[in-house]
Design a protein around this motif. Structure first.
Motif, PDB file in Angstrom:
ATOM      1  N   SER A   1      -4.485   7.460  -4.288  1.00 19.99           N
ATOM      2  CA  SER A   1      -4.805   6.034  -4.303  1.00 19.99           C
ATOM      3  C   SER A   1      -3.938   5.331  -5.350  1.00 19.99           C
ATOM      4  N   LEU A   2      -3.757   4.035  -5.158  1.00 15.52           N
ATOM      5  CA  LEU A   2      -2.930   3.258  -6.078  1.00 15.52           C
ATOM      6  C   LEU A   2      -3.815   2.587  -7.112  1.00 15.52           C
TER       7      LEU A   2
ATOM      8  N   PHE B   1      -4.880   0.216 -10.441  1.00 13.85           N
ATOM      9  CA  PHE B   1      -4.493  -1.102 -10.963  1.00 13.85           C
ATOM     10  C   PHE B   1      -3.216  -1.021 -11.784  1.00 13.85           C
TER      11      PHE B   1
ATOM     12  N   GLN C   1       0.126  -0.968  -9.687  1.00 12.61           N
ATOM     13  CA  GLN C   1       0.377  -1.938  -8.625  1.00 12.61           C
ATOM     14  C   GLN C   1       1.710  -2.667  -8.795  1.00 12.61           C
ATOM     15  N   GLY C   2       2.147  -2.827 -10.029  1.00 12.93           N
ATOM     16  CA  GLY C   2       3.381  -3.565 -10.265  1.00 12.93           C
ATOM     17  C   GLY C   2       4.581  -2.687 -10.570  1.00 12.93           C
TER      18      GLY C   2
ATOM     19  N   ARG D   1       6.388  -0.787  -8.212  1.00 13.03           N
ATOM     20  CA  ARG D   1       7.186  -0.409  -7.054  1.00 13.03           C
ATOM     21  C   ARG D   1       8.681  -0.661  -7.253  1.00 13.03           C
TER      22      ARG D   1
ATOM     23  N   HIS E   1     -10.341  -4.363  -7.301  1.00 17.08           N
ATOM     24  CA  HIS E   1      -9.609  -3.139  -6.993  1.00 17.08           C
ATOM     25  C   HIS E   1     -10.401  -1.935  -7.505  1.00 17.08           C
TER      26      HIS E   1
ATOM     27  N   TRP F   1     -10.158   2.574  -7.729  1.00 18.43           N
ATOM     28  CA  TRP F   1      -9.310   3.746  -7.550  1.00 18.43           C
ATOM     29  C   TRP F   1      -9.984   4.971  -8.157  1.00 18.43           C
TER      30      TRP F   1
END
Length: 445
Positions: free
Chosen positions: A13-14, A16, A19-20, A22, A369, A371
């Protein structure tokens, strides 16, 4: 837990915190196209334990001529990138358990190690100019039922009686009304204020990782799971991966919950435990000038929820909720690819129940969110640190009990010194952390 945990899930799972990322240059990073044939030191795992150990080795005296980190998934994609961003020492609470297991002297050293870690994290972030949203202040241990309040008070009393330092460190709030007012927690029966800090764990680790790669020659090989480590024909260790093998003089297992896959002697001594965490946009009642001023551990029964509120954006990172499912579903579980809806719901509804005047959540507020992450629990509730009994040149830093942010930095510094030949006494670490013959000879469970 009497079986090997296997390997990290290929599609986690991704969280929090990721998330930024990538656009990160470390995604699928391999410093060299092929695996090096030899490395002076090889570290398995690129989380906080592995990277902090590499940092102290490479920036300390007599750095190794070559150092390789092997990572099964992406860089810092395990427990470190999935925790609550909480760096909070246990200033006294678990002292009676440690004392019963290891004696007064060791129990005091365990508590001191966590205070040392907070100071060292602060020092390294300042020294290296790490931009990781670091905040340092205070935290509340909140007892939300009388049994928890009595238990914490008894721990405090025993710690003080044994000479544990509390002056200027711990503030007790034993009156329920005062505890409610101080913490804003409507369920508070008592509270204890202790030092605490919060940060963006992934940013701290990646900053140190890039520093080691760019300035100190670290070779990082991601997406390279280690399948076996065997004695080398000419001494040292042969580390076998899906992409070939490399020979190393010394190997470090920074593998946490997955350690027993490569080191079967840890089966029953260290096992995975799945946790769940969430990000929450607060209501106006807990925003701006009304933000929380402390981080929190919220105790009820034998469970603890925890939270930080990030000063940079006001988002609350809130974890726990594990009483919503049976422990059998969490213990031994290595699947961080999905979440339990029951825990998500428990976390979603908890803050309005816990905190006074939370108010109605508008569209876009509340839980945004969720995870999961895989922790490593040990039988004694303490990590394994040092050279592994009967494996010369093999070292370990793992088994953090979901409490790694409060332990790893000081342990990694001590481990780096041990790898370079220092005595255990010189590290200041508790002797009970060692994977000694005595510790490893006690039957697993």
């Amino acid at each position: 837990m009497n079986q090997a945990p296997g390997y990290p899930h290929p599609t986690p799972s991704l969280p929090f915190w990721l998330q930024g990322t990538r656009s990160s240059s470390l995604l699928k990073h391999r410093t060299t196209e092929t695996l090096p044939e030899r490395s002076k030191i090889t570290i398995i795992g690129s989380g906080f334990s592995g990277v902090a150990t590499a940092y102290f080795l490479l920036t300390g005296p007599n750095p190794p001529e070559s150092l390789t980190i092997l990572e099964a998934r992406e860089a810092c994609d395990g427990a470190t990138a999935r925790n609550g961003g909480h760096c909070r020492p246990d200033c006294f609470r678990a002292y009676p358990e440690y004392k019963a297991a290891f004696g007064r002297e060791q129990a005091l050293k365990i508590i001191q190690n966590e205070m040392d870690t907070l100071e060292l994290v602060t020092e390294i972030i300042k020294k290296e100019g790490v931009n990781c949203d670091f905040w340092r202040g205070f935290s509340y241990d909140v007892a939300m039922d009388q049994n928890v309040a009595d238990s914490i008070a008894a721990s405090y009393k025993e710690f003080v009686a044994d000479g544990g330092p509390v002056s200027g460190i711990v503030e007790s709030i034993l009156d329920p009304d005062a505890a409610k007012e101080a913490t804003r927690c409507r369920l508070a029966v008592a509270a204890f204020r202790i030092p605490g800090a919060s940060l963006w764990p992934y940013k701290l680790v990646v900053h140190l990782l890039k520093l080691c790669i760019e300035k100190h020659g670290l070779n990082l090989q991601t997406n390279t799971p280690v399948r076996r480590v065997v004695l080398g024909a000419d001494g040292g260790w042969q580390v076998e991966t899906d992409r070939g093998s490399l020979h190393t003089e010394k190997v470090v297992y920074a593998t946490n919950a997955f350690t027993a896959t490569l080191l079967p002697e840890f089966i029953g001594r260290m096992w995975p435990y799945r946790g769940q965490c969430s990000a929450v946009v607060p209501t106006p009642a807990y925003s701006g000038a009304a933000m929380l001023t402390h981080t929190y551990g919220l105790g009820y029964g034998d469970m603890v929820d925890y939270l930080i509120q990030r000063p940079s954006d006001g988002i609350i990172i809130f974890g726990g909720g594990s009483r919503a499912v049976s422990r059998e579903r969490l213990r031994g579980n290595t699947d961080d690819s999905s979440v339990y809806p029951e825990i998500s719901q428990a976390l979603k509804t908890a803050l309005p129940r816990y905190f006074e005047g939370w108010g109605e959540e508008a569209s876009g507020e509340g839980q945004i969110h969720v995870w999961t992450g895989i922790m490593a629990h040990t039988r004694e509730g303490i990590p394994f640190v040092g050279e592994i009994h009967d494996r010369p040149g093999a070292f370990i830093l793992a088994g953090h009990q979901g409490h790694g942010m409060a332990r790893i930095m000081a342990c990694a510094k001590g481990l780096a010194a041990l790898i370079q030949g220092a005595s255990w006494e010189s590290t200041g670490l508790p002797e009970c952390f060692r994977p000694s013959h005595e510790r490893m000879s006690v039957p697993g469970q």
